[in-house]
Design a protein around this motif. Sequence first.
Motif, PDB file in Angstrom:
ATOM      1  N   LEU A 122       1.124  -1.121   0.131  1.00 47.81           N
ATOM      2  CA  LEU A 122       0.029  -0.147  -0.248  1.00 47.81           C
ATOM      3  C   LEU A 122       1.055   1.537   0.430  1.00 47.81           C
ATOM      4  O   LEU A 122       0.492   2.599  -0.432  1.00 47.81           O
ATOM      5  N   LEU A 123       2.598   1.222   0.130  1.00 47.67           N
ATOM      6  CA  LEU A 123       2.539   2.828   1.067  1.00 47.67           C
ATOM      7  C   LEU A 123       3.714   3.239  -0.415  1.00 47.67           C
ATOM      8  O   LEU A 123       4.283   3.805  -0.306  1.00 47.67           O
ATOM      9  N   LYS A 124       3.988   1.352  -1.277  1.00 45.55           N
ATOM     10  CA  LYS A 124       4.134   2.370  -2.287  1.00 45.55           C
ATOM     11  C   LYS A 124       4.272   3.368  -2.998  1.00 45.55           C
ATOM     12  O   LYS A 124       5.184   3.789  -3.763  1.00 45.55           O
ATOM     13  N   ARG A 125       2.714   3.494  -3.336  1.00 43.59           N
ATOM     14  CA  ARG A 125       2.369   4.447  -4.464  1.00 43.59           C
ATOM     15  C   ARG A 125       2.789   5.803  -3.510  1.00 43.59           C
ATOM     16  O   ARG A 125       3.143   6.991  -3.699  1.00 43.59           O
ATOM     17  N   THR A 126       2.299   5.921  -2.016  1.00 40.67           N
ATOM     18  CA  THR A 126       2.557   6.939  -1.353  1.00 40.67           C
ATOM     19  C   THR A 126       4.422   7.665  -1.126  1.00 40.67           C
ATOM     20  O   THR A 126       4.721   8.522  -1.127  1.00 40.67           O
ATOM     21  N   PHE A 127       5.003   7.004  -0.865  1.00 45.91           N
ATOM     22  CA  PHE A 127       6.253   6.178  -1.022  1.00 45.91           C
ATOM     23  C   PHE A 127       6.955   7.219  -2.286  1.00 45.91           C
ATOM     24  O   PHE A 127       7.808   8.313  -2.526  1.00 45.91           O
ATOM     25  N   ARG A 128       6.301   6.925  -3.784  1.00 52.98           N
ATOM     26  CA  ARG A 128       6.850   7.766  -5.054  1.00 52.98           C
ATOM     27  C   ARG A 128       6.620   9.058  -5.044  1.00 52.98           C
ATOM     28  O   ARG A 128       7.757   9.598  -5.347  1.00 52.98           O
ATOM     29  N   PRO A 188      15.633   2.277   7.918  1.00 53.78           N
ATOM     30  CA  PRO A 188      14.006   2.029   7.447  1.00 53.78           C
ATOM     31  C   PRO A 188      13.090   3.536   8.704  1.00 53.78           C
ATOM     32  O   PRO A 188      12.143   3.254   8.570  1.00 53.78           O
ATOM     33  N   ASP A 189      14.862   3.771   8.760  1.00 57.79           N
ATOM     34  CA  ASP A 189      14.254   4.916   9.309  1.00 57.79           C
ATOM     35  C   ASP A 189      14.609   5.925   8.920  1.00 57.79           C
ATOM     36  O   ASP A 189      14.839   7.314   9.529  1.00 57.79           O
ATOM     37  N   HIS A 190      15.035   5.321   7.597  1.00 56.55           N
ATOM     38  CA  HIS A 190      15.154   7.187   6.873  1.00 56.55           C
ATOM     39  C   HIS A 190      14.126   7.724   6.621  1.00 56.55           C
ATOM     40  O   HIS A 190      12.814   8.012   6.801  1.00 56.55           O
ATOM     41  N   ILE A 191      14.385   9.012   6.473  1.00 61.93           N
ATOM     42  CA  ILE A 191      13.408  10.094   6.603  1.00 61.93           C
ATOM     43  C   ILE A 191      11.849  10.545   5.539  1.00 61.93           C
ATOM     44  O   ILE A 191      11.023  11.010   5.293  1.00 61.93           O
ATOM     45  N   LEU A 192      12.355   9.433   4.085  1.00 65.88           N
ATOM     46  CA  LEU A 192      11.283  10.383   3.760  1.00 65.88           C
ATOM     47  C   LEU A 192      10.821   8.508   3.604  1.00 65.88           C
ATOM     48  O   LEU A 192       9.422   8.533   3.105  1.00 65.88           O
ATOM     49  N   LEU A 193      11.088   7.364   4.318  1.00 60.73           N
ATOM     50  CA  LEU A 193      10.209   6.768   5.140  1.00 60.73           C
ATOM     51  C   LEU A 193       9.092   6.782   5.853  1.00 60.73           C
ATOM     52  O   LEU A 193       8.431   7.027   5.531  1.00 60.73           O
ATOM     53  N   GLU A 194       9.727   7.936   6.556  1.00 60.34           N
ATOM     54  CA  GLU A 194       9.159   8.798   7.988  1.00 60.34           C
ATOM     55  C   GLU A 194       7.696   9.818   6.901  1.00 60.34           C
ATOM     56  O   GLU A 194       6.607   9.513   7.377  1.00 60.34           O
TER      57      GLU A 194
END
Lengths: 849, 241
Positions: free
Chosen positions: A719-725, A764-770
């Motif tokens: 689910l988060l892939k599109r948001t990450f993009r 996993p704590d990278h700012i973009l993942l946040e």
Amino acid sequence: MPESGALTLPTPFLRWFSEKGWRPRAHQLELLLRSEAGESTLLIAPTGAGKTLAGFLPSLVDIDRRGIIPAGSPFVGIHTLYISPLKALAVDIERNLMKPVGEMGLPVRIENRTGDTPQGKRQRQKLNPPDILLTTPEQLALLLANGEAERFFKDLRYVVLDELHSLVMSKRGHLLSLGLARLRRLAPALQTIGLSATVADPLDLQRWLVAQTPPQEATPQETPTQQACAGLITVAGGAKPEIAILRTEKHVPWAGHSARYAIADVYVAIKEHRTTLLFVNTRSQAEMLFQELWTINDDNLPIALHHGSLDVAQRRRVEAAMAENRLRAVVATSTLDLGIDWGDVDLVVHVGAPKGASRLAQRIGRANHRMDEPSRAILVPANRFEVMECQAALDANYIGAQDTPPIGKGALDVLAQHILGMACARPFDALELYDEVTSAAPYAHLSWETFERAVDLVATGGYALRTYERYARIRRTKDGLWRVSNPTVAQQYRLNVGTIVESPMLNIRMVKRNQRGSLGRGGMSLGKVEEYFLEMLSPGDTFLFSGKVLRFEGIRDNECLVSQAFSFDPKVPSYAGGKFPLSTYLAAQVREMLADPDRRDRLPDQVRDWLALQGDVSMLPRADELLIETFPRGSRHYMIAYAFEGRLAHQTLGMLLTRRLDRAGLKPLGFVATDYSLAVWALDDMGAAFQAGRPSLGQLFEEDMLGDDLEAWLNESFLLKRTFRNCAVIAGLIEQRHPGREKTARQITVSADLIYDVLRAHEPDHILLEATRNDAATGLLDIDRLGSMLKRIKGHITHRGLDRISPLAVPVMLEIGRESVHGEAQDFLLTEAADDLINEAMGGKGTDY
Amino acid sequence: MHRLLHAISAPAANVSIQTRTTINGVAAICDPLGGLYLPEGRTLVVSDLHLEKGSAFARRGMMLPPYDTLATLRILEAVVARHSPATVISLGDNFHDRKGSAAMPENFRQMVAAMARGREWIWINGNHDPDGAQGLPGTSMDELRHAGLVFRHEPSTGDGIGEIAGHLHPSATVRRRERSVRRACFATDGRRLVMPAFGVTTGGLDLRHPAMTGLFDRQQLIAHMLGRDRIYSVRFANLLG
């Protein structure tokens, strides 16, 4: 300062008003007075209240007083900046403003600057700026990222922000708030004027308009209301709108969103009015409604279609025809929500429930642009729950209730983009920029540590493994200032500015087959459609687009080729965008309506009878109660939760509940969510399990599901892939455009997914993942809402074990099979496909296509 | 889920590596981690590692995560450990660009050296890295012929009998119940086989893409798709376009 309002207006203005036979409105003068006193102001007024003129009056008066700047004077920058969310609106305003300015003979130069403005004109604007510049948030970001920004904005007096309620809600609003913070630095005396429709919490917008004090400097006894905020002028609504829910003899369906049953009644309403605007919530509904109306359009009324993925040229034709009153009806999505003048609309029809009281009010405001005449609107619920929702929206409109959502915290990806832009403008000192950024309301609570991480993200990607120092895009030099490493960086910034990430879209082109059966070339372009929708189609499938039934032929050179189809049963495009969840306010209203016999009695007979039957067979829950029904059906066991918290929160709830039910050994198979309820089905008898307390419903709906369960699920889901993009593109980690070559959306998707996997596995704590998790929690997952629901229903869960489906359960049960279930079923599908080979080997032909 | 995460999380014992195929009569096993094992010559084939892709982008101003090389090498370690081959053939585009092999950090070079110890290691040159691998164990060459098979980076235009190639990053899509699933795959018609891309940040090209036209006898073409812990084999006719 003059005492009376009228006296504050200079002669040309007074003469103009009296020649027109008008009087300046009280709020126009009030805004002028306050502006001249140095105050920034928010003006909340309904459509048709003369908001635009009010917003520009302080500028026009000030420029008139100043007079023409003699040739040969030193450089003077722009006086007023006007920002609108739509390019078209900026152009429209230029037209509307030029008229009174010309008639008054004011010495004011007004120009717009949008993505379409030719290079020559842009250059001239920089050398010889107009007095008033009309533009968009993206163009402002570009102007600010330029070395000449200081000179260009040094004389800025006013910033007028139109449709502010819509601007602040998105990442564009975040970017704009940062731009505004920079403008305040360049021109400390500037004042803001915000123009807005009615909102639930004006204070949010009032704060947004002025510089905020960072929390550590604010004194402890300062309450939020004492924080810096702009003044407020509210104009009461004009005549109350006349809204009715469509009354029909026809059967109102249990489920679905098409409202097909009401088409004939809607057509009659169109015939009885001059111009009708028909609003729907999704583009697919727009397509369907348009198609259905033309099927019965025996009078050949000019009815048009307008939505965001249609070809631009086609949209402009519809808009022009509308402005000239050549159309009798337009079917539209939210592309028509904002304040462009649409001629004489005398009826608004809302097909499907409006999902929010404020949204309904804003859409109804499109009818009759004159304040003193009541707007007329008809609501057409598409199913029975929507009848209740429409009634709730109508009641809300009557009492003037508002349910716009609160403004969220500033996004980190937008911050990264802004930091790069500021480095392009001139070398920056990190502490100074931090102070500037935190003066913008959405970023007032940003910590220094997070800000530093954002700078690091811009410089080298922000990775713990510091391997990219030698490739840094911005670096800190000996003087302690951050500057861009080379001119290409600035070029890349300019190409990728903005916060609207296009989802992969393919152009749709009409082609013909020649005699040999091969496809021809070069037909008409019809617009764009999301790539993922096309991935679901096989050649030969049909779908509705641009009001036509089209046959999918294939994809060639990044275009989707289609031919005219002769099928009447198309596969309708199912767009992901545009499905607003039911607002919290309306949801609460529907719950209260269910619980209140008096309010139920006022509903149409069909709906009232349906609810009465539910009361007999099962029960109607109290407003603060969560009703859970369980019943067997076929070989499965069903659980329905009537949570009324909107589709997104229900979907998240469904994900988390199925995990818990799985752990409890109840073998859940799937779930489906609507705005009103959630259905979960399983192999085991969930009702019996709840009664035996393994688990109890209290345990199942325990708030702690938002802890580890949520975390575990997010780590597995796609689910988060599109948001990450989107975050990665906005933050500049992935470029949408690179100098010299345009990256296709398809390429971006591929690499973003892979980058997401790599980053999640290693950092996993990278700012973009946040940033991605923050975005999803407020958008896609609606975590806050789910959280407050779990709190609300604690100790108020009632279980009804039934031997068969209840009347209230029918709508959600009908959705099963209509929607695909999220989840990790991919490998399961692959197994099925692979079984084909075995099947084939065994001589069977039992595949389903 | 991405196979990168499986290589780290899933113990090798759970994995089914029984999917067998033949290329020009030579037996081969398709491993779900993306490698092809030829038991007869104890040879492991991988393709399109695209090592140092992240840093190649960073050099041009796009700061992609610097973890791709490590992730790819870990999967390579896992698949090498599983088959313990005498020979490893990496079929080209071993590095994302010409500068990649010389610029690779020391710790990664040591990982490669450790894997290559006691084995023959062959780097086939690709279009991204035509100059061979610099300062690493093994031999660089454009093409290798051995026992009825020919190993090269780009598939040839000829009949392709016995050819094992990479370059195209084949992927395939199946549809069931209105949902589609797309995965990287080994593509073979029994004459020729095109390898899936092994690198973790490599994309895929659908088997129906025009670039694939003419390479295979579509009647015989099977896509061996990479799944979580097994291969899913689907006939070309049953794939989604």
